[in-house]
Write an enzyme that holds these catalytic residues in place. Sequence first.
Site, PDB file in Angstrom:
ATOM      1  CE  LYS A 134     -11.085  -7.678   2.436  1.00 51.96           C
ATOM      2  NZ  LYS A 134     -10.030  -6.835   1.882  1.00 51.96           N
ATOM      3  NE  ARG A 155      -3.410  -7.771  -4.273  1.00 52.42           N
ATOM      4  CZ  ARG A 155      -4.097  -8.465  -3.400  1.00 52.42           C
ATOM      5  NH1 ARG A 155      -3.504  -8.950  -2.350  1.00 52.42           N
ATOM      6  NH2 ARG A 155      -5.379  -8.682  -3.574  1.00 52.42           N
ATOM      7  CG  HIS A 164      -1.905  -1.061   1.359  1.00 54.06           C
ATOM      8  ND1 HIS A 164      -2.035  -1.852   2.476  1.00 54.06           N
ATOM      9  CD2 HIS A 164      -2.842  -1.499   0.492  1.00 54.06           C
ATOM     10  CE1 HIS A 164      -3.026  -2.725   2.297  1.00 54.06           C
ATOM     11  NE2 HIS A 164      -3.517  -2.538   1.099  1.00 54.06           N
ATOM     12  CB  SER A 213      -4.239  -6.930   4.897  1.00 57.96           C
ATOM     13  OG  SER A 213      -3.839  -5.705   4.325  1.00 57.96           O
TER      14      SER A 213
HETATM   15  N1  COA Z   1      -0.048  -4.427  -1.956  1.00 57.31           N
HETATM   16  C1  COA Z   1      -0.366  -5.410  -1.140  1.00 57.31           C
HETATM   17  N2  COA Z   1      -1.624  -5.780  -0.867  1.00 57.31           N
HETATM   18  C2  COA Z   1      -2.589  -5.095  -1.469  1.00 57.31           C
HETATM   19  C3  COA Z   1      -2.345  -4.045  -2.341  1.00 57.31           C
HETATM   20  C4  COA Z   1      -0.991  -3.718  -2.579  1.00 57.31           C
HETATM   21  N3  COA Z   1      -0.657  -2.744  -3.402  1.00 57.31           N
HETATM   22  N4  COA Z   1      -3.511  -3.572  -2.794  1.00 57.31           N
HETATM   23  C5  COA Z   1      -4.464  -4.292  -2.230  1.00 57.31           C
HETATM   24  N5  COA Z   1      -3.911  -5.215  -1.430  1.00 57.31           N
HETATM   25  C6  COA Z   1      -4.596  -6.222  -0.664  1.00 57.31           C
HETATM   26  C7  COA Z   1      -5.155  -5.689   0.610  1.00 57.31           C
HETATM   27  O1  COA Z   1      -4.212  -5.875   1.660  1.00 57.31           O
HETATM   28  C8  COA Z   1      -6.381  -6.528   0.764  1.00 57.31           C
HETATM   29  O2  COA Z   1      -6.011  -7.747   1.381  1.00 57.31           O
HETATM   30  P1  COA Z   1      -7.061  -8.570   2.245  1.00 57.31           P
HETATM   31  O3  COA Z   1      -8.174  -8.951   1.302  1.00 57.31           O
HETATM   32  O4  COA Z   1      -6.267  -9.698   2.710  1.00 57.31           O
HETATM   33  O5  COA Z   1      -7.550  -7.640   3.336  1.00 57.31           O
HETATM   34  C9  COA Z   1      -6.816  -6.833  -0.662  1.00 57.31           C
HETATM   35  O6  COA Z   1      -5.686  -6.619  -1.434  1.00 57.31           O
HETATM   36  C10 COA Z   1      -7.845  -5.917  -1.240  1.00 57.31           C
HETATM   37  O7  COA Z   1      -8.213  -5.029  -0.307  1.00 57.31           O
HETATM   38  P2  COA Z   1      -8.377  -3.495  -0.388  1.00 57.31           P
HETATM   39  O8  COA Z   1      -7.586  -2.847  -1.464  1.00 57.31           O
HETATM   40  O9  COA Z   1      -8.159  -3.000   0.992  1.00 57.31           O
HETATM   41  O10 COA Z   1      -9.837  -3.426  -0.850  1.00 57.31           O
HETATM   42  P3  COA Z   1     -11.037  -4.024  -0.103  1.00 57.31           P
HETATM   43  O11 COA Z   1     -11.655  -5.013  -0.980  1.00 57.31           O
HETATM   44  O12 COA Z   1     -10.751  -4.448   1.271  1.00 57.31           O
HETATM   45  O13 COA Z   1     -11.875  -2.698   0.026  1.00 57.31           O
HETATM   46  C11 COA Z   1     -13.303  -0.988  -0.668  1.00 57.31           C
HETATM   47  C12 COA Z   1     -12.719  -2.314  -0.998  1.00 57.31           C
HETATM   48  C13 COA Z   1     -13.321  -0.706   0.825  1.00 57.31           C
HETATM   49  C14 COA Z   1     -12.456   0.067  -1.302  1.00 57.31           C
HETATM   50  C15 COA Z   1     -14.694  -1.010  -1.233  1.00 57.31           C
HETATM   51  O14 COA Z   1     -15.413  -2.038  -0.580  1.00 57.31           O
HETATM   52  C16 COA Z   1     -15.390   0.305  -1.045  1.00 57.31           C
HETATM   53  O15 COA Z   1     -15.146   1.223  -1.801  1.00 57.31           O
HETATM   54  N6  COA Z   1     -16.289   0.375  -0.028  1.00 57.31           N
HETATM   55  C17 COA Z   1     -17.079   1.548   0.246  1.00 57.31           C
HETATM   56  C18 COA Z   1     -18.505   1.369  -0.313  1.00 57.31           C
HETATM   57  C19 COA Z   1     -18.440   1.525  -1.789  1.00 57.31           C
HETATM   58  O16 COA Z   1     -18.302   2.614  -2.300  1.00 57.31           O
HETATM   59  N7  COA Z   1     -18.522   0.399  -2.499  1.00 57.31           N
HETATM   60  C20 COA Z   1     -18.345   0.365  -3.938  1.00 57.31           C
HETATM   61  C21 COA Z   1     -19.578   0.654  -4.698  1.00 57.31           C
HETATM   62  S1  COA Z   1     -20.841  -0.531  -4.454  1.00 57.31           S
END
Ligand code: COA
Length: 167
Positions: A47, A97, A23, A135
């Site tokens: 989550k 990724r 990140h 994560s």
């Molecule tokens: N390096 C390492 N790991 C990475 C990464 C990077 N560059 N980019 C993403 N990841 C990992 C994260 O650690 C995470 O791991 P995990 O699944 O083990 O926790 C995973 O990839 C993806 O997670 P993240 O990027 O944190 O996205 P998410 O799926 O957890 O979150 C939101 C998505 C929160 C952004 C999305 O649900 C959201 O926008 N929510 C708000 C409501 C909304 O507007 N929804 C969309 C319209 S319906």
Amino acid sequence: MNETKPPSVAVYPGTFDPITNGHVDIIKRALRMFDRVIIVIAVNTQKTPLFSIEERIDMINQCFSNTNDRIGVDTTTGLIVDFAVENGACAIVRGLRAVSDFDYEFQLALMNRKLERRVETVFLMTGFRWIFISSSIIKDAARHGGDISGVVPAHVRNALAEKFSRG
Ligand code: COA
């Protein structure tokens, strides 16, 4: 003509449970493209985070304590596109990724575009060193006493060790 261009702002949403070096890499690279990046802890309903919102904010802030006001940290329980518009952001930054990320990210980007056409999604390829981390994988390794140095900042490693030592 004396037109001053408004600063370009991007939001970088995620669960950040916890923030990883992957990140941090994306945030630093996004700062080369945008004047300001707001890291937004948003809710992924699938989550159940290990760390509280306050703990996650604190860990993120510690990563950028030497950096400037070009980085912000915030939270939202609403739609990320609404947060973006309210904060004058023109883009949502997401890291990609591997191919396995693509389907989900594509759906998310299309839904966000349908909800709000003024905000573009910008994908950055995750740095090669971080392609295989997430994560969850890091938490799992830490839970079992694995060495996670190098994939998270030292303060995050300590926070994980403390969390799991408390059972
Ligand atoms: N390096 C390492 N790991 C990475 C990464 C990077 N560059 N980019 C993403 N990841 C990992 C994260 O650690 C995470 O791991 P995990 O699944 O083990 O926790 C995973 O990839 C993806 O997670 P993240 O990027 O944190 O996205 P998410 O799926 O957890 O979150 C939101 C998505 C929160 C952004 C999305 O649900 C959201 O926008 N929510 C708000 C409501 C909304 O507007 N929804 C969309 C319209 S319906």
